[in-house]
Design an enzyme around this catalytic site. Structure first.
Site, PDB file in Angstrom:
ATOM      1  CG  ASP A  83     -28.478  20.688  81.125  1.00 47.92           C
ATOM      2  OD1 ASP A  83     -28.321  21.884  81.401  1.00 47.92           O
ATOM      3  OD2 ASP A  83     -27.534  19.916  80.835  1.00 47.92           O
ATOM      4  CG  HIS A  84     -28.020  23.209  77.665  1.00 46.08           C
ATOM      5  ND1 HIS A  84     -27.495  24.455  77.437  1.00 46.08           N
ATOM      6  CD2 HIS A  84     -27.165  22.587  78.503  1.00 46.08           C
ATOM      7  CE1 HIS A  84     -26.359  24.581  78.117  1.00 46.08           C
ATOM      8  NE2 HIS A  84     -26.135  23.470  78.787  1.00 46.08           N
ATOM      9  CG  HIS A 184     -21.338  22.521  77.748  1.00 48.27           C
ATOM     10  ND1 HIS A 184     -21.866  23.628  77.131  1.00 48.27           N
ATOM     11  CD2 HIS A 184     -22.052  22.335  78.878  1.00 48.27           C
ATOM     12  CE1 HIS A 184     -22.879  24.093  77.855  1.00 48.27           C
ATOM     13  NE2 HIS A 184     -23.010  23.325  78.921  1.00 48.27           N
ATOM     14  N   GLY A 185     -17.927  19.754  78.120  1.00 45.73           N
ATOM     15  CA  GLY A 185     -17.096  18.654  77.654  1.00 45.73           C
ATOM     16  C   GLY A 185     -15.774  18.529  78.407  1.00 45.73           C
ATOM     17  CE  LYS A 188     -15.245  21.400  81.884  1.00 47.77           C
ATOM     18  NZ  LYS A 188     -16.431  21.289  81.058  1.00 47.77           N
ATOM     19  CG  HIS A 215     -24.546  25.649  82.023  1.00 46.01           C
ATOM     20  ND1 HIS A 215     -25.343  24.729  81.379  1.00 46.01           N
ATOM     21  CD2 HIS A 215     -25.391  26.437  82.732  1.00 46.01           C
ATOM     22  CE1 HIS A 215     -26.605  24.959  81.681  1.00 46.01           C
ATOM     23  NE2 HIS A 215     -26.663  26.000  82.494  1.00 46.01           N
ATOM     24  CB  SER A 218     -16.747  18.398  84.380  1.00 48.30           C
ATOM     25  OG  SER A 218     -18.009  17.787  84.563  1.00 48.30           O
ATOM     26  NE  ARG A 285     -25.991  -9.104  87.507  1.00 51.95           N
ATOM     27  CZ  ARG A 285     -26.601 -10.244  87.825  1.00 51.95           C
ATOM     28  NH1 ARG A 285     -27.678 -10.237  88.575  1.00 51.95           N
ATOM     29  NH2 ARG A 285     -26.118 -11.398  87.411  1.00 51.95           N
TER      30      ARG A 285
HETATM   31  P1  13P Z   1     -19.568  19.640  81.884  1.00 50.09           P
HETATM   32  O1  13P Z   1     -19.412  19.179  80.467  1.00 50.09           O
HETATM   33  O2  13P Z   1     -18.401  20.478  82.308  1.00 50.09           O
HETATM   34  O3  13P Z   1     -19.812  18.525  82.834  1.00 50.09           O
HETATM   35  O4  13P Z   1     -20.841  20.619  81.939  1.00 50.09           O
HETATM   36  C1  13P Z   1     -22.139  20.076  82.011  1.00 50.09           C
HETATM   37  C2  13P Z   1     -23.185  21.099  81.798  1.00 50.09           C
HETATM   38  O5  13P Z   1     -22.959  22.285  81.769  1.00 50.09           O
HETATM   39  C3  13P Z   1     -24.564  20.609  81.629  1.00 50.09           C
HETATM   40  O6  13P Z   1     -25.453  21.632  81.328  1.00 50.09           O
HETATM   41  O1  G3H Z   2     -24.525  20.584  78.625  1.00 49.49           O
HETATM   42  C1  G3H Z   2     -24.569  19.496  78.123  1.00 49.49           C
HETATM   43  C2  G3H Z   2     -24.748  18.276  78.962  1.00 49.49           C
HETATM   44  O2  G3H Z   2     -23.506  17.691  79.261  1.00 49.49           O
HETATM   45  C3  G3H Z   2     -25.668  17.320  78.277  1.00 49.49           C
HETATM   46  O3  G3H Z   2     -25.076  16.780  77.163  1.00 49.49           O
HETATM   47  O4  G3H Z   2     -26.713  16.906  75.281  1.00 49.49           O
HETATM   48  O5  G3H Z   2     -24.878  15.169  75.336  1.00 49.49           O
HETATM   49  O6  G3H Z   2     -26.821  15.010  76.910  1.00 49.49           O
HETATM   50  P1  G3H Z   2     -25.944  15.910  76.093  1.00 49.49           P
HETATM   51 ZN    ZN Z   3     -24.626  23.189  80.142  1.00 49.70          ZN
END
Ligand code: 13P
Ligand code: G3H
Ligand code: ZN
Length: 319
Positions: A83-84, A184-185, A188, A215, A218, A285
């Protein structure tokens, strides 16, 4: 069955109007929660690893966890995706590490430079049987290693459909992440959430049968936001993409939908709840377990929102 790439998944998702979940993994509990949901729902799966996840957990641990998931679920096609990825080198490393799909995200670079590095990644990845997701346009929001534009400005940075055609033709990428109003995050939108479906529609018309990726998808589920805020957290303004918008995109050309924040919030909500309700508890746990269970239930629900529940068999590779 070994790890697969996403070609067959995207072909079926495009044809039959659904999307595959790209779920981020950082540790064993998150992975187990996701995988138990897809096993129960018989859904295809993309497990994605960010550069932050590689730094946090180390690739050898994550790979071992994913290998177990694959071995225990021979009837489920599973992709291991970067991812990214930010440079040719980071993508090359992941191809060499056995990823079956990598993302090169050079979307912050000028158009011609984005094309140049994406093309280089595609050449290396394809020579090694690995597929490539690229990105054009800029998302908002901020994560550990993924910095976007200000959420106020996201509509200025949407993907230009004409550029998308030129980009795909010149790079040979296998799928394209488009900026269509998500970020992201957990924060939004400040007002009513709105996606630019016209961007998705236009790109789809100009690039028929080409899989798009969304992307920042969420939904910031109320159940978890409320639990977090009730048990000492501070996320009152968190707002995500409504689930009906996700379903709508999945019926269009969007074949992969990325979800990380909803996983983080499910885990955090349950841990906070246990800490608040059982302050004497100190066995990990007893709080990671409920967190893992919450992830499982949440992911199972998402698979229906995406429309990919029950689609594992049709996404199995024919070769
Ligand atoms: P969210 O922050 O909306 O979950 O997006 C995740 C994402 O795009 C990971 O690449
Ligand atoms: O797009 C970003 C994902 O949520 C991953 O985030 O770089 O904090 O692992 P991270
Ligand atoms: Zn992303």
């Amino acid at each position: 069955m070994a790890l697969v790439d996403s070609k067959k998944m995207f072909e079926m998702a495009y044809k039959n109007g659904y999307a595959i979940g790209g779920f981020n993994v950082n540790n064993m509990e998150i992975t187990q929660g996701i995988v138990s949901a897809i096993a129960e729902e018989k859904a295809p799966l993309i497990l994605q690893i960010s550069r932050g996840a590689r730094k946090y957990a180390s690739m050898s641990y994550l790979r071992a966890i994913i290998d177990v998931a694959v071995a225990e679920n021979p009837d489920i096609p599973i992709v291991m995706h970067l991812d990214h990825g930010d440079t040719f080198e980071s993508c090359k490393q992941c191809v060499d590490d056995g990823f079956t799909s990598v993302m090169i995200d050079a979307s912050k670079q000028p158009f011609e430079e984005n094309i140049e590095v994406t093309k280089k990644v595609v050449e290396y990845a394809h020579a090694n049987g690995v597929v490539v997701e690229a990105e054009l346009g800029q998302l908002g929001g901020i994560e550990e290693d993924v910095v976007g534009v200000s959420t106020n400005d996201i509509h200025k940075h949407l993907t230009d459909p004409d550029q998308a055609v030129e980009f795909v033709e010149k790079t040979g990428c296998d799928s394209l992440a488009v900026a269509c109003g998500t970020s992201h995050g957990a924060y939004k939108f400040k007002t009513e959430p709105k996606l630019a479906f016209d961007v998705i529609q236009r790109v789809a018309e100009m690039l028929p049968e080409f899989p798009l990726v969304m992307h920042g998808s969420s939904s910031v589920l109320k159940e978890f936001k409320d639990l977090i805020n009730k048990y000492g957290g501070d996320m009152p303004d968190a707002m995500g993409v409504p689930e009906d918008a996700i379903s709508q995109a999945a019926k269009m050309a969007v074949c992969k939908v990325n979800i990380d924040t909803d996983l983080r919030m499910a885990l955090t909500a349950k841990i906070r709840q246990v800490f608040a309700e059982k302050p004497a508890e100190f066995d990990p746990r007893k709080y990671l377990g409920p967190g893992r269970e919450a992830i499982k239930d949440m992911v199972a629900h998402k698979l229906h929102i995406l429309g990919c529940a029950g689609k594992a068999a049709e996404c199995m590779h024919s070769n």
